[in-house]
Scaffold this active site. Sequence first.
Site, PDB file in Angstrom:
ATOM      1  N   PRO A   1      26.984 120.095  -1.269  1.00 29.58           N
ATOM      2  CA  PRO A   1      27.385 120.417   0.116  1.00 29.58           C
ATOM      3  C   PRO A   1      27.027 121.813   0.585  1.00 29.58           C
ATOM      4  O   PRO A   1      27.909 122.647   0.821  1.00 29.58           O
ATOM      5  CB  PRO A   1      28.899 120.199   0.090  1.00 29.58           C
ATOM      6  N   CYS A   2      25.745 122.084   0.791  1.00 35.50           N
ATOM      7  CA  CYS A   2      25.360 123.394   1.319  1.00 35.50           C
ATOM      8  C   CYS A   2      25.801 123.546   2.777  1.00 35.50           C
ATOM      9  O   CYS A   2      25.852 124.652   3.297  1.00 35.50           O
ATOM     10  CB  CYS A   2      23.856 123.602   1.176  1.00 35.50           C
TER      11      CYS A   2
END
Lengths: 167, 208
Positions: free
Chosen positions: B176-177
Amino acid sequence: MDMKQPFEKLVELHGATVLRVCRAVVGPAEAEDVWQETFLAALRAYPELPPDANKEAWLVTIAHRKSIDAMRSNGRRPVPIEAVPETPSPHGVPGSGDDGCGLWSSVARLPDKQRRVIAYRYLADLAFNDIAAIVGGTPAAARRAASDGLKSLRSRLVASQPEGESA
Amino acid sequence: MNNTELGPVDIALAPELITVEPEVLGRLHAGLAERASREGILDVAYRIVETPVGKLLLASTERGLVRVAYEREGLDAVLNTLSERLSPRILEAPARLGEAARQVEEYFSGRRHVFDLPIDLALSAGFRRTVLQHLSGIGFGRTESYAEVARAVGNPKAVRAVGTACATNPLPVVVPCHRVLRSDGSLGGYIGGLDAKTTLLRLEAAAA
């Protein structure tokens, strides 16, 4: 371009052509098995193929070998050439109502080398140099086989076609 | 047509040789992918799924999910890169990505907060890989700043490098950047575009 394309791209670009060649060489009934064996072997060997190789010629070369394997393992030619069968061949064109006079059955009755050369030249669009490398012999001999095959197809078709009926 | 003029063109027109229905090729392709997978020679399998942020390409090696790509990255370009960096033995093989596709669908419907998939970080190395491993620990609905991530991975001055690691994340959505923002709360960048980043953050805020 010296980058190696994803194999998916080869299937997309050449899958239909290879199937046409397989149909002409081993007949429609076995073409799909030969296609599968061809692309499976190609996938296995693909990392070693030079990036600038002619991919269609390479695939047809593999299909050529796989079709020979298939015909050997069945212990027979795809369609008899000695005599025109009275009853439809079980290896004829499925569901086409082929009466033995269609172009496919004419192609099937050609001598093996002529049939292959015609398929590789006119369905896969390979050069006679490439075809000679696949079937053996010289490019000139391959060209002669194609020409003899076409001549033979032409006369068979004329003989089988009632006057006035168009193809 | 005059039959005495049979030539190459006529052969090319013989429908029983020439006509290849798309269904036939589709069936052959599926059979090929299945056999290749069974025989262990399909190095990269991929599938394309529809999501609220557009088409996503999911690609997997034998080890796990290796790439998630947005359509705006150019799916052909993505596949070419996979071919160069991993292996050219690539086929579209939806069955191999059944579980990944199901979890992505659950995530976008708000029913899944944590991905439980084997991950292959082969496309990421060194500091970037360290950053990605940290990102996987930022929970659903939470966010951190680039500076916080830099501190967390033990290199507080590497804020810009953290930004680069996020921008080159090979597994967006799943790693989850999108949960990393600027210190002032503004979005920063995103590989899928800022609209996609906003959509993901809203989805998580609503479902958390």
